[in-house]
Design an enzyme around this catalytic site. Structure first.
Site, PDB file in Angstrom:
ATOM      1  N   ARG A  28       0.866  -1.173   0.000  1.00 19.44           N
ATOM      2  CA  ARG A  28       0.000   0.000   0.000  1.00 19.44           C
ATOM      3  C   ARG A  28       0.909   1.232   0.000  1.00 19.44           C
ATOM      4  O   ARG A  28       1.441   1.624   1.037  1.00 19.44           O
ATOM      5  CB  ARG A  28      -0.889  -0.024   1.237  1.00 19.44           C
ATOM      6  CG  ARG A  28      -2.009   1.011   1.241  1.00 19.44           C
ATOM      7  CD  ARG A  28      -2.606   1.115   2.629  1.00 19.44           C
ATOM      8  NE  ARG A  28      -1.716   1.839   3.543  1.00 19.44           N
ATOM      9  CZ  ARG A  28      -1.552   1.539   4.834  1.00 19.44           C
ATOM     10  NH1 ARG A  28      -2.180   0.527   5.363  1.00 19.44           N
ATOM     11  NH2 ARG A  28      -0.741   2.275   5.577  1.00 19.44           N
ATOM     12  N   HIS A  53      -3.507   4.348   4.803  1.00 21.18           N
ATOM     13  CA  HIS A  53      -4.639   3.432   4.927  1.00 21.18           C
ATOM     14  C   HIS A  53      -5.930   4.116   4.489  1.00 21.18           C
ATOM     15  O   HIS A  53      -6.777   3.515   3.842  1.00 21.18           O
ATOM     16  CB  HIS A  53      -4.768   2.964   6.378  1.00 21.18           C
ATOM     17  CG  HIS A  53      -6.001   2.173   6.649  1.00 21.18           C
ATOM     18  ND1 HIS A  53      -6.146   0.859   6.254  1.00 21.18           N
ATOM     19  CD2 HIS A  53      -7.165   2.509   7.250  1.00 21.18           C
ATOM     20  CE1 HIS A  53      -7.346   0.427   6.603  1.00 21.18           C
ATOM     21  NE2 HIS A  53      -7.991   1.401   7.212  1.00 21.18           N
ATOM     22  N   TYR A  77       4.227   5.232  11.396  1.00 21.44           N
ATOM     23  CA  TYR A  77       4.482   3.827  11.705  1.00 21.44           C
ATOM     24  C   TYR A  77       5.365   3.098  10.691  1.00 21.44           C
ATOM     25  O   TYR A  77       5.692   1.931  10.897  1.00 21.44           O
ATOM     26  CB  TYR A  77       3.159   3.059  11.886  1.00 21.44           C
ATOM     27  CG  TYR A  77       2.183   3.176  10.732  1.00 21.44           C
ATOM     28  CD1 TYR A  77       2.297   2.384   9.598  1.00 21.44           C
ATOM     29  CD2 TYR A  77       1.122   4.085  10.793  1.00 21.44           C
ATOM     30  CE1 TYR A  77       1.395   2.485   8.553  1.00 21.44           C
ATOM     31  CE2 TYR A  77       0.204   4.195   9.756  1.00 21.44           C
ATOM     32  CZ  TYR A  77       0.346   3.395   8.646  1.00 21.44           C
ATOM     33  OH  TYR A  77      -0.554   3.502   7.610  1.00 21.44           O
TER      34      TYR A  77
END
Length: 311
Positions: free
Chosen positions: A217, A221, A230
């Site tokens: 990805r 998100h 993160y």
């Protein structure tokens, strides 16, 4: 794949401009989605997507403004015709479309059409109990269904190695006695071939298949997420070098790539204009299509809403 990338980028821009309330980007997963969906037979197969499967919608010819109407908050599940496109209303419940696909596959087995269900979910959704139940049920009844996991490395902010036991979703298939395949999810041809093989097994009565497409990805998100909190820039740059569009373009003449860019730009323009021109739907539709026979509570809510709307 290029249409999916450009429309995806436009959807992010529209969210930033306040046109779309929210959006889940799919940049980097085009090969996994297009390669798999393009293998389906639209006369008999059916796809069950989650909320990040724009590429699959493009491959199946779904009306894109009607598809994005859900992100616009105009209509639940999109305004396109699922039966015509063979693309179910996308599901925002994590792991939600997987059980739906198994139910459809049971129906396909009973009516003898030899149709196969293809359901999408992520590595994070693979930890849901619904996915286990769906795989177990499909295995017991040898149902024609493909469990297509797009392992994009992150379950929102949790890396795969911290939430997938054993490190592989495909390996779980062995526990159900069904076929499990792991494929390079950024190679559109490899994904297409793996999906075709799974479709053949389903049609031949050999049961379900788990395909784990290893991809990434490249964006957040969702448009409310900050992946910089993160994951590292070095990781993102490493995967950017494996961009599925770059890999696919390298196999095509420059003239074909240029023509594809022009086509994608035109489709994106049409999608943007259609979305920005889309008005509100009648408020009464909030209460339609909930139950075949409306309940007393629902009717009371509708009356209360009507009184408020007319005040």
């Amino acid at each position: 794949m290029l249409v999916a990338r450009r429309v995806d980028e436009e959807a992010i821009a529209l969210q930033r401009q306040g046109v779309l309330p929210g959006y889940a980007p799919m940049k980097g997963q085009e090969a996994a989605q297009v390669g798999s969906a393009a293998a389906l037979d639209r006369a008999r197969d059916f796809a069950f997507p989650n909320y990040r499967d724009l590429g699959a919608a493009v491959a199946l010819g779904v009306d894109l403004p009607a598809y994005l109407a859900t992100h616009l908050g105009t209509w639940h599940g999109g305004m396109y015709d699922p039966l015509a496109s063979r693309f179910a209303p996308f599901n925002a419940v994590v792991g939600g479309p997987v059980t739906h696909a198994v139910g459809w596959a049971m129906g396909a087995r009973l009516d003898g059409t030899r149709g196969v269900a293809l359901t999408y979910f992520g590595d994070g959704a693979s930890s849901q109990g619904d996915v286990h139940e769906a795989m177990n049920f499909a295995a017991v009844y040898r149902l024609p269904v493909i469990f297509f996991c797009q392992n994009n490395g992150w379950a929102i902010s949790v890396p795969t190695d911290r939430q997938v036991g054993g490190g592989s979703v495909a390996a779980r298939a062995q526990g159900y006695g069904i076929e499990g395949v792991r494929v390079d999810g950024n190679d559109v041809l490899a994904v297409h071939e793996a999906t075709l093989a799974a479709l053949e097994r389903g049609r031949a009565g050999e049961g379900p298949t788990v395909i784990e497409a290893m991809t990434y990805r490249m964006g957040p998100h969702s448009t409310s997420d900050d992946p910089g909190r993160y994951r590292t820039l070095a990781e993102e740059q490493e995967w950017a070098e494996r961009d599925p569009l770059t890999r696919a373009a390298a196999q095509l003449p420059e003239s074909v790539v240029a023509e594809a860019e022009q086509h994608a730009a035109e489709v994106t323009r049409q999608v943007r204009e259609a979305l920005t021109a889309m008005g509100d739907r009648p408020g009464e539709e909030l209460f339609d299509f909930v139950y075949r026979e409306p309940t007393k509570a629902l009717l009371a809510q509708r009356r209360a809403w009507k009184e408020w709307a007319d005040a």
